[in-house]
Design an enzyme around this catalytic site. Structure first.
Site, PDB file in Angstrom:
ATOM      1  N   THR A  85       0.761  -1.183  -0.115  1.00 52.60           N
ATOM      2  CA  THR A  85      -0.160  -0.031   0.051  1.00 52.60           C
ATOM      3  C   THR A  85       0.876   1.241   0.091  1.00 52.60           C
ATOM      4  O   THR A  85       0.961   1.794   1.009  1.00 52.60           O
ATOM      5  CB  THR A  85      -0.921   0.010   1.199  1.00 52.60           C
ATOM      6  N   GLU A 148      -0.541  -5.956  11.066  1.00 49.27           N
ATOM      7  CA  GLU A 148       0.314  -6.707  11.486  1.00 49.27           C
ATOM      8  C   GLU A 148       1.207  -5.869  12.100  1.00 49.27           C
ATOM      9  O   GLU A 148       1.429  -4.538  11.952  1.00 49.27           O
ATOM     10  CB  GLU A 148       0.787  -7.359  10.163  1.00 49.27           C
ATOM     11  N   LEU A 150       4.723  -7.252  12.969  1.00 50.07           N
ATOM     12  CA  LEU A 150       6.178  -7.463  12.881  1.00 50.07           C
ATOM     13  C   LEU A 150       7.024  -6.501  12.643  1.00 50.07           C
ATOM     14  O   LEU A 150       7.005  -5.456  11.682  1.00 50.07           O
ATOM     15  CB  LEU A 150       6.046  -8.719  11.980  1.00 50.07           C
ATOM     16  N   ALA A 249      18.693   7.905  19.580  1.00 46.70           N
ATOM     17  CA  ALA A 249      18.865   9.188  18.731  1.00 46.70           C
ATOM     18  C   ALA A 249      19.790   8.571  17.391  1.00 46.70           C
ATOM     19  O   ALA A 249      20.759   7.562  17.689  1.00 46.70           O
ATOM     20  CB  ALA A 249      19.530  10.091  19.221  1.00 46.70           C
ATOM     21  N   CYS A 257       8.000   1.363   6.507  1.00 46.14           N
ATOM     22  CA  CYS A 257       6.745   1.363   7.457  1.00 46.14           C
ATOM     23  C   CYS A 257       6.497   2.598   7.828  1.00 46.14           C
ATOM     24  O   CYS A 257       5.774   3.527   7.607  1.00 46.14           O
ATOM     25  CB  CYS A 257       6.841   0.327   8.350  1.00 46.14           C
ATOM     26  N   LYS A 260       6.209   5.826   5.302  1.00 49.49           N
ATOM     27  CA  LYS A 260       4.962   5.581   4.699  1.00 49.49           C
ATOM     28  C   LYS A 260       3.623   5.932   5.775  1.00 49.49           C
ATOM     29  O   LYS A 260       2.687   6.751   5.307  1.00 49.49           O
ATOM     30  CB  LYS A 260       5.068   4.369   4.242  1.00 49.49           C
ATOM     31  N   LYS A 317      18.324  -0.375   8.574  1.00 49.34           N
ATOM     32  CA  LYS A 317      18.537  -0.829  10.016  1.00 49.34           C
ATOM     33  C   LYS A 317      19.287  -2.342   9.791  1.00 49.34           C
ATOM     34  O   LYS A 317      19.286  -3.017   8.714  1.00 49.34           O
ATOM     35  CB  LYS A 317      17.529  -0.933  10.717  1.00 49.34           C
TER      36      LYS A 317
HETATM   37  C1  UGA Z   1       8.153  -1.221  12.259  1.00 50.01           C
HETATM   38  C2  UGA Z   1       7.568  -1.556  13.700  1.00 50.01           C
HETATM   39  O1  UGA Z   1       8.357  -1.477  14.647  1.00 50.01           O
HETATM   40  C3  UGA Z   1       6.846  -2.714  13.452  1.00 50.01           C
HETATM   41  O2  UGA Z   1       6.065  -2.943  14.762  1.00 50.01           O
HETATM   42  C4  UGA Z   1       5.588  -2.698  12.314  1.00 50.01           C
HETATM   43  O3  UGA Z   1       4.820  -3.858  12.082  1.00 50.01           O
HETATM   44  C5  UGA Z   1       6.362  -2.238  10.954  1.00 50.01           C
HETATM   45  O4  UGA Z   1       7.091  -1.042  11.214  1.00 50.01           O
HETATM   46  C6  UGA Z   1       5.544  -2.197  10.145  1.00 50.01           C
HETATM   47  O5  UGA Z   1       4.567  -1.397  10.032  1.00 50.01           O
HETATM   48  O6  UGA Z   1       5.243  -3.215   9.054  1.00 50.01           O
HETATM   49  P1  UGA Z   1      10.376  -1.816  11.042  1.00 50.01           P
HETATM   50  O7  UGA Z   1      10.072  -0.910   9.823  1.00 50.01           O
HETATM   51  O8  UGA Z   1      10.605  -3.231  10.344  1.00 50.01           O
HETATM   52  O9  UGA Z   1       9.085  -2.080  12.006  1.00 50.01           O
HETATM   53  O10 UGA Z   1      11.731  -1.275  11.840  1.00 50.01           O
HETATM   54  P2  UGA Z   1      12.012  -0.787  13.430  1.00 50.01           P
HETATM   55  O11 UGA Z   1      12.750  -1.677  13.964  1.00 50.01           O
HETATM   56  O12 UGA Z   1      10.660  -0.162  13.927  1.00 50.01           O
HETATM   57  O13 UGA Z   1      12.828   0.485  13.149  1.00 50.01           O
HETATM   58  C7  UGA Z   1      12.421   1.710  11.972  1.00 50.01           C
HETATM   59  C8  UGA Z   1      13.161   2.576  12.049  1.00 50.01           C
HETATM   60  O14 UGA Z   1      13.411   3.309  13.194  1.00 50.01           O
HETATM   61  C9  UGA Z   1      14.732   2.148  11.647  1.00 50.01           C
HETATM   62  O15 UGA Z   1      15.121   3.187  10.607  1.00 50.01           O
HETATM   63  C10 UGA Z   1      15.541   2.375  12.844  1.00 50.01           C
HETATM   64  O16 UGA Z   1      16.974   2.567  12.665  1.00 50.01           O
HETATM   65  C11 UGA Z   1      14.883   3.690  13.397  1.00 50.01           C
HETATM   66  N1  UGA Z   1      14.937   3.761  15.014  1.00 50.01           N
HETATM   67  C12 UGA Z   1      14.430   2.598  15.636  1.00 50.01           C
HETATM   68  C13 UGA Z   1      15.687   4.637  15.453  1.00 50.01           C
HETATM   69  O17 UGA Z   1      16.366   5.476  14.906  1.00 50.01           O
HETATM   70  N2  UGA Z   1      15.854   4.661  16.911  1.00 50.01           N
HETATM   71  C14 UGA Z   1      15.169   3.644  17.812  1.00 50.01           C
HETATM   72  O18 UGA Z   1      15.187   3.958  18.997  1.00 50.01           O
HETATM   73  C15 UGA Z   1      14.440   2.651  17.097  1.00 50.01           C
END
Ligand code: UGA
Length: 445
Positions: A85, A148, A150, A249, A257, A260, A317
Site C-alpha cells: 500500500t 500486523e 512484525l 538517537a 513502514c 509511509k 537498519k
Molecule cells: C516497524 C514497527 O516497529 C513494526 O511494529 C511494524 O509492524 C512495522 O514497522 C510495519 O508497520 O510493518 P520496521 O520498519 O521493521 O518495523 O523497523 P523498526 O525496528 O521499527 O525500525 C524503524 C526505523 O526506526 C529504523 O530506521 C530504525 O533505525 C529507527 N529507529 C528505531 C531509531 O532511529 N531509533 C530507535 O530507537 C528505534
C-alpha cells in the site's frame, strides 16, 4: 483451517510461513511469476533471519503451497490480503493492489469465507471493502481487519510471539473464527471494530516514530547545550511510564513502514479536516535528521570536494537487506552533489540504486576504507562495531568517523588511535561513552 495469503512480501510471506507452522493449510498467491517459481523451490526472496529454513520445512511437509492465482476450486476459510500500500505523491495511500485482490476474491472465494486485511490501510477501508463486496453480490463474505506489527529482522519471532493480536470484526462469529485461526499464538487479543483496528496500526507506528523524532530533537539540543543524549535517553527510559525502547538517537527512521505510515496518517487526518500538528513535526524532524553527518563533515573539512567518504551500512537498519528510505540514499545524493566520492559497504545489501544509478556495495570494510578520508556509520551492523580499528586507522587517509547511530562503544580508544569521532547528540561531550547503570543498591556510583 484453509488459509489463502494474497501477497508474498515481508508481511505476507512471514505470516504464510508461520500460519503453516501453526498447523494450517496455506496457499500463498502472488502475481510475480518468477518469485512464485523460486518460492516453490524453497528460495527466499528476502533476507530475514531464519525464514528460509522454516519456509523449506513447511514446503516439504505440504502445508505451504504457492500459486500465481487463486482458483475457484481452492477451498478457503480465510483469505488474508497482504499486498503493498505505497504512498502517492500527495501522501495518500495507493490501494490499487488491495482492490485488485478484492476483485479476485469476490470472484473466487467460497460462500461464507472471510477476507482478513493485513496490509496497512486507511481507516474505513475494511468497511468500504464490505460495501464493495455487497455491490458485487457477495454479501456472504465476511471482512475483518487484522493489522500486523512484525519488524523486519525479527519477523519470525514477532509473528510467533506478538505483543498483541488485534481483531477488527463486525460480529462474534468473526471473532470466533479469528481466535481459532490464531489458536497457535499465545498473546493478548484486542477485539474491536474494524475502523478502530485500522487506526491502532497507524497510531502504533506514528507513536514509535514520535519517540524517535523526539529523542532526535533532544539530541540536537544536547549538541548545543553540551549534554549526552545516550545518557539522557537512559535516564528517561528507566521511568516505566517512558520505557527505554525507541529512544536511540541517530540518523532518523527509515524502512518501508514509519515514513509511509506517518505520512498516510497525517493525510487521513487532513481528509477529515483535522490538522495533526504533532505528527507533521515528527515527519519534518525526520526529514532533516540524516543531514547530521554532512554538517559535521563540513565543520571538520570545510570544502568536501574530492573526499572519499565511506558509508558503513546501506540497509535502513541491521538484520535486513531492505534499503527503502535508508539515510544512505539521501547521504549518497548529497555527498556526491558536494563533490565527494561515495563508497558503500554493507554485509548483506549487494547494490544500491539512487536516482536511477546503480552503486556497487562491498561487504568488506577493509576494502571500502582503504584510502578513505571519512566514514559514516549509517547502519549499526555488528561487523562494523567489532572492526580492527588499528587496521582501519592504517588504511584511512584521514581519520574522521561519524557515528550516525551512537553505537561505537569505546570512543576514547578510537580517539587514542588518532580518530576524530563525532556522533548524534554528543558533540563536545567527553563523557560520551561512559554510560553506567546506577542500580538502587549502589547509589554511590
Ligand atoms: C516497524 C514497527 O516497529 C513494526 O511494529 C511494524 O509492524 C512495522 O514497522 C510495519 O508497520 O510493518 P520496521 O520498519 O521493521 O518495523 O523497523 P523498526 O525496528 O521499527 O525500525 C524503524 C526505523 O526506526 C529504523 O530506521 C530504525 O533505525 C529507527 N529507529 C528505531 C531509531 O532511529 N531509533 C530507535 O530507537 C528505534
Amino acid at each position: 483451517m484453509k488459509v489463502c495469503m494474497m501477497g508474498t512480501g515481508y508481511v505476507g510471506l512471514v505470516t504464510a510461513v508461520c500460519m503453516a507452522e501453526g498447523g494450517h493449510d496455506v496457499l500463498a498467491v502472488d502475481t510475480d511469476v518468477r518469485k512464485i517459481e523460486s518460492l516453490r523451490r524453497g528460495g527466499c526472496p528476502i533476507f530475514e533471519p531464519g525464514l528460509e529454513s522454516v519456509l523449506q520445512t513447511q514446503l516439504a511437509n505440504g502445508r505451504l503451497r504457492f500459486a500465481t492465482e487463486l482458483t475457484a476450486e481452492d477451498a478457503v476459510d480465510v483469505a488474508f490480503i497482504a499486498v503493498g500500500t505505497p504512498t502517492l505523491p500527495d501522501g495518500s495511500v495507493d490501494l490499487t493492489a488491495v482492490w485488485a485482490c478484492v476483485e479476485e476474491l469476490a470472484r473466487k472465494l467460497p460462500t461464507g469465507a472471510m477476507i482478513a486485511m493485513k496490509s496497512t490501510v486507511p481507516v474505513g477501508t475494511a468497511s468500504k471493502i464490505r460495501k464493495g463486496l455487497a455491490d458485487r453480490g457477495r454479501d456472504d463474505l465476511r471482512v475483518a481487519s487484522v493489522p500486523e506489527f512484525l519488524r523486519e529482522g525479527t519477523a519470525l519471532e514477532d509473528t510467533r510471539h506478538p505483543h498483541r493480536l488485534v481483531f477488527g470484526v463486525a460480529s462474534e462469529e468473526d471473532e470466533t473464527l479469528l481466535r481459532r485461526l490464531h489458536a497457535w499464538v499465545d498473546a493478548p487479543v484486542v477485539v474491536t471494530d474494524r475502523n478502530t483496528a485500522e487506526l491502532i496500526k497507524y497510531a502504533s507506528n506514528a507513536f514509535l516514530a514520535t519517540k524517535i523524532s523526539f529523542i532526535n530533537e533532544i539530541a540536537n539540543l544536547c549538541e548545543r547545550v553540551g549534554a549526552d543524549v545516550t545518557q539522557v535517553a537512559f535516564g528517561m527510559g528507566l521511568d516505566p511510564r517512558i520505557g527505554p525502547s525507541f529512544l536511540r538517537a541517530g540518523l532518523g527512521y527509515g524502512g518501508s513502514c514509519f515514513p509511509k505510515d506517518t505520512k498516510a496518517l497525517a493525510h487521513i487526518a487532513e481528509d477529515v479536516d483535522y490538522e495533526f500538528k504533532l505528527l507533521r513535526a515528527v515527519i519534518e524532524v525526520n526529514a532533516e535528521q540524516w543531514k547530521a553527518p554532512i554538517r559535521a563533515l563540513e565543520a571538520h573539512f570545510g570544502d568536501l570536494r574530492g573526499l572519499r567518504v565511506v558509508l558503513l551500512g546501506v540497509a535502513f537498519k541491521p538484520g535486513t537487506d531492505d534499503v527503502r528510505e535508508s539515510p544512505a540514499i539521501a547521504l549518497t545524493t548529497d555527498l556526491e552533489r558536494r563533490g565527494c566520492e561515495v563508497v558503500h559497504c554493507d554485509p548483506v545489501v549487494q547494490t544500491l540504486t539512487v536516482e536511477g544509478r546503480l552503486y556497487p556495495v562491498t561487504d568488506r570494510p577493509s576494502e571500502a576504507l582503504q584510502g578513505a578520508d571519512a566514514a559514516v556509520l549509517v547502519t549499526e551492523w555488528p561487523v562494523f562495531l567489532d572492526m580492527d580499528w588499528e587496521d582501519v586507522a592504517r588504511r584511512m587517509r584521514s581519520h574522521f568517523l561519524f557515528d550516525g547511530r551512537n553505537a561505537l562503544a569505546d570512543v576514547a580508544s578510537l580517539e587514542g588511535l588518532g580518530f576524530t569521532v563525532l556522533s548524534v547528540g554528543r558533540a563536545g561531550c567527553k563523557t560520551a561513552n561512559r554510560s553506567r547503570t546506577v542500580w538502587s543498591g549502589d547509589r554511590s556510583t
